[in-house]
Design a protein around this motif. Structure first.
Motif, mmCIF file in Angstrom:
data_model
loop_
_atom_site.group_PDB
_atom_site.id
_atom_site.type_symbol
_atom_site.label_atom_id
_atom_site.label_comp_id
_atom_site.label_asym_id
_atom_site.label_seq_id
_atom_site.Cartn_x
_atom_site.Cartn_y
_atom_site.Cartn_z
ATOM 1 N N GLY A 22 0.810 -1.200 0.000
ATOM 2 C CA GLY A 22 0.000 0.000 0.000
ATOM 3 C C GLY A 22 0.851 1.260 0.000
ATOM 4 O O GLY A 22 0.356 2.349 -0.263
ATOM 5 N N ARG A 23 2.138 1.121 0.264
ATOM 6 C CA ARG A 23 3.018 2.275 0.355
ATOM 7 C C ARG A 23 3.308 2.880 -1.021
ATOM 8 O O ARG A 23 3.342 2.175 -2.023
ATOM 9 C CB ARG A 23 4.366 1.880 0.972
ATOM 10 C CG ARG A 23 4.318 1.379 2.397
ATOM 11 C CD ARG A 23 5.736 1.229 2.921
ATOM 12 N NE ARG A 23 5.791 0.618 4.240
ATOM 13 C CZ ARG A 23 6.848 0.699 5.052
ATOM 14 N NH1 ARG A 23 7.928 1.364 4.656
ATOM 15 N NH2 ARG A 23 6.839 0.117 6.230
ATOM 16 N N PRO A 24 3.593 4.179 -1.064
ATOM 17 C CA PRO A 24 4.154 4.767 -2.277
ATOM 18 C C PRO A 24 5.664 4.546 -2.313
ATOM 19 O O PRO A 24 6.274 4.130 -1.315
ATOM 20 C CB PRO A 24 3.824 6.252 -2.116
ATOM 21 C CG PRO A 24 3.845 6.461 -0.647
ATOM 22 C CD PRO A 24 3.329 5.181 -0.030
ATOM 23 N N TYR A 25 6.270 4.856 -3.445
ATOM 24 C CA TYR A 25 7.704 4.638 -3.611
ATOM 25 C C TYR A 25 8.508 5.393 -2.554
ATOM 26 O O TYR A 25 9.496 4.871 -2.032
ATOM 27 C CB TYR A 25 8.126 5.084 -5.020
ATOM 28 C CG TYR A 25 9.539 4.727 -5.378
ATOM 29 C CD1 TYR A 25 9.857 3.457 -5.857
ATOM 30 C CD2 TYR A 25 10.574 5.662 -5.247
ATOM 31 C CE1 TYR A 25 11.156 3.117 -6.189
ATOM 32 C CE2 TYR A 25 11.875 5.334 -5.578
ATOM 33 C CZ TYR A 25 12.173 4.060 -6.049
ATOM 34 O OH TYR A 25 13.462 3.735 -6.376
ATOM 35 N N ALA A 26 8.093 6.602 -2.232
ATOM 36 C CA ALA A 26 8.865 7.434 -1.309
ATOM 37 C C ALA A 26 8.904 6.874 0.107
ATOM 38 O O ALA A 26 9.732 7.305 0.914
ATOM 39 C CB ALA A 26 8.303 8.856 -1.289
ATOM 40 N N TYR A 27 8.025 5.939 0.445
ATOM 41 C CA TYR A 27 8.027 5.345 1.783
ATOM 42 C C TYR A 27 8.924 4.113 1.875
ATOM 43 O O TYR A 27 9.077 3.540 2.952
ATOM 44 C CB TYR A 27 6.626 4.900 2.189
ATOM 45 C CG TYR A 27 5.623 5.994 2.467
ATOM 46 C CD1 TYR A 27 5.923 7.332 2.247
ATOM 47 C CD2 TYR A 27 4.358 5.676 2.939
ATOM 48 C CE1 TYR A 27 4.984 8.319 2.478
ATOM 49 C CE2 TYR A 27 3.414 6.661 3.175
ATOM 50 C CZ TYR A 27 3.730 7.979 2.941
ATOM 51 O OH TYR A 27 2.790 8.954 3.169
ATOM 52 N N LEU A 28 9.469 3.675 0.767
ATOM 53 C CA LEU A 28 10.246 2.441 0.780
ATOM 54 C C LEU A 28 11.612 2.691 1.405
ATOM 55 O O LEU A 28 12.316 3.632 1.051
ATOM 56 C CB LEU A 28 10.408 1.887 -0.631
ATOM 57 C CG LEU A 28 9.116 1.524 -1.362
ATOM 58 C CD1 LEU A 28 9.432 0.991 -2.751
ATOM 59 C CD2 LEU A 28 8.303 0.498 -0.571
ATOM 60 N N ASP A 29 11.999 1.781 2.283
ATOM 61 C CA ASP A 29 13.314 1.857 2.900
ATOM 62 C C ASP A 29 14.388 1.655 1.835
ATOM 63 O O ASP A 29 14.184 0.910 0.877
ATOM 64 C CB ASP A 29 13.430 0.767 3.974
ATOM 65 C CG ASP A 29 14.682 0.930 4.811
ATOM 66 O OD1 ASP A 29 15.723 0.363 4.411
ATOM 67 O OD2 ASP A 29 14.641 1.609 5.839
ATOM 68 N N PRO A 30 15.551 2.325 1.993
ATOM 69 C CA PRO A 30 16.621 2.142 1.000
ATOM 70 C C PRO A 30 16.967 0.687 0.713
ATOM 71 O O PRO A 30 17.341 0.358 -0.417
ATOM 72 C CB PRO A 30 17.801 2.884 1.639
ATOM 73 C CG PRO A 30 17.162 3.972 2.428
ATOM 74 C CD PRO A 30 15.904 3.354 2.986
ATOM 75 N N GLU A 31 16.830 -0.194 1.704
ATOM 76 C CA GLU A 31 17.196 -1.585 1.427
ATOM 77 C C GLU A 31 16.240 -2.234 0.426
ATOM 78 O O GLU A 31 16.581 -3.216 -0.222
ATOM 79 C CB GLU A 31 17.240 -2.416 2.716
ATOM 80 C CG GLU A 31 15.894 -2.801 3.290
ATOM 81 C CD GLU A 31 16.004 -3.828 4.412
ATOM 82 O OE1 GLU A 31 17.065 -4.459 4.562
ATOM 83 O OE2 GLU A 31 15.018 -3.999 5.136
ATOM 84 N N LEU A 32 15.045 -1.679 0.267
ATOM 85 C CA LEU A 32 14.083 -2.233 -0.681
ATOM 86 C C LEU A 32 14.327 -1.756 -2.105
ATOM 87 O O LEU A 32 13.880 -2.396 -3.061
ATOM 88 C CB LEU A 32 12.653 -1.860 -0.272
ATOM 89 C CG LEU A 32 12.193 -2.320 1.107
ATOM 90 C CD1 LEU A 32 10.766 -1.865 1.362
ATOM 91 C CD2 LEU A 32 12.301 -3.825 1.242
ATOM 92 N N VAL A 33 15.019 -0.630 -2.255
ATOM 93 C CA VAL A 33 15.213 -0.069 -3.598
ATOM 94 C C VAL A 33 16.673 0.008 -4.016
ATOM 95 O O VAL A 33 16.959 0.150 -5.209
ATOM 96 C CB VAL A 33 14.580 1.341 -3.707
ATOM 97 C CG1 VAL A 33 13.081 1.261 -3.518
ATOM 98 C CG2 VAL A 33 15.181 2.313 -2.697
ATOM 99 N N GLN A 34 17.585 -0.107 -3.086
ATOM 100 C CA GLN A 34 19.001 0.060 -3.426
ATOM 101 C C GLN A 34 19.790 -1.238 -3.358
ATOM 102 O O GLN A 34 20.952 -1.281 -3.778
ATOM 103 C CB GLN A 34 19.638 1.102 -2.499
ATOM 104 C CG GLN A 34 19.053 2.495 -2.681
ATOM 105 C CD GLN A 34 19.605 3.508 -1.700
ATOM 106 O OE1 GLN A 34 20.471 3.188 -0.885
ATOM 107 N NE2 GLN A 34 19.116 4.739 -1.764
#
Length: 267
Positions: free
Chosen positions: A49-61
């Motif tokens: 349900g989160r937007p991209y900006a709420y994702l922790d760096p470990e989820l995107v980096q």
């Protein structure tokens, strides 16, 4: 993509992490299992349900996820590419923002990549700080008429938002969830988007059949996801409504249930 590949979708809160107990990072055993899935040639997605900006760096980096089904299916990302998005009508957003202000309720606007929050909305800001969301990424000065919005969230000191939340949940073409415990927060998005619809867009883009799709989750907003994928893997800490429709129940988030599920059913 070939039909040999699997697509695996993961909820975040209560599935990969347990923010209720202060666990905001994915356990090492779970990371290892997800990396093993990708090493075997499968595709891994966050479905949240989160937007991209709420994702922790470990989820995107880190090398954990190929893509993201976000805001309960309103936006689907594959790497740096947006493969699907459905925004709320601008007039609706402006009407709801005005109503929120009349009821003394804070709101946050969530777009494909950015979120927008008024400088004075400290209740919302402090809430996201408490769960380790990087609020420095929020856009604090914006023109409402120019903001693309896929989802809205609301916060109030009063349960039910001084009566606003019930009004919003009855709004034509919209749906959402109120926090079931204290009823001081809720989220709102288009009624024809779900995690399930977002997953179908991802599968169609990748050319992976539904029967080769799998999902891990624990919450009520995971119901459509679980009834869409080929195999539903539900956490032991899940709500009873979700357990009732599970293909398999895996150990709880505190017991690294995602790792156990991957090892037993997917690898």
């Amino acid at each position: 993509m070939t039909q040999e590949k699997k697509a695996v979708f993961f909820d975040i809160d209560g599935t990969l992490i347990n923010i209720m107990k202060g666990q905001t990072q994915i356990a090492p055993a779970v990371k290892k299992a997800i990396r093993a899935l990708r090493a075997a040639g499968n595709c891994t997605f966050i479905a949240s349900g989160r937007p991209y900006a709420y994702l922790d760096p470990e989820l995107v980096q880190q090398d954990l996820f190929d893509g993201y089904v976000l805001m309960n299916g309103a936006v689907v990302l594959l790497g740096d590419k947006t493969i699907y998005k459905q925004m709320l009508p601008q007039k609706t957003v402006e009407q709801i923002a005005a109503l929120s202000e009349q009821h003394g309720v804070e709101y946050i606007l969530e777009g494909p990549r950015n979120v927008y929050l008024k400088q004075e909305y400290k209740l919302t800001e402090n809430f996201y700080r408490s769960i380790d969301v990087d609020v420095t990424q929020f856009v604090r000065d914006y023109d409402l008429a120019k903001v693309p919005v896929a989802k809205m969230e609301f916060a109030s000191e009063d349960p039910g938002g001084h009566g606003l939340f019930d009004k919003l949940l009855a709004w034509p073409g919209l749906t959402g969830l109120m926090d079931p415990y204290h009823k001081k927060n809720m989220e709102l998005y288009a009624s024809d988007v779900t995690k399930g619809s977002g997953i179908l867009h991802a599968l169609a883009y990748l050319g992976i059949p539904v029967e080769r799709s799998f999902a891990f989750g624990d919450g009520l907003n995971d119901i459509e996801m679980m009834t869409t994928v080929g195999m539903s893997l539900v956490m032991d800490n899940a709500r009873p409504q979700l357990k009732a429709i599970a293909d398999h129940i895996v150990p709880s988030v505190d017991e690294d249930g995602v790792a156990a599920g991957i090892e037993h059913y997917l690898l």
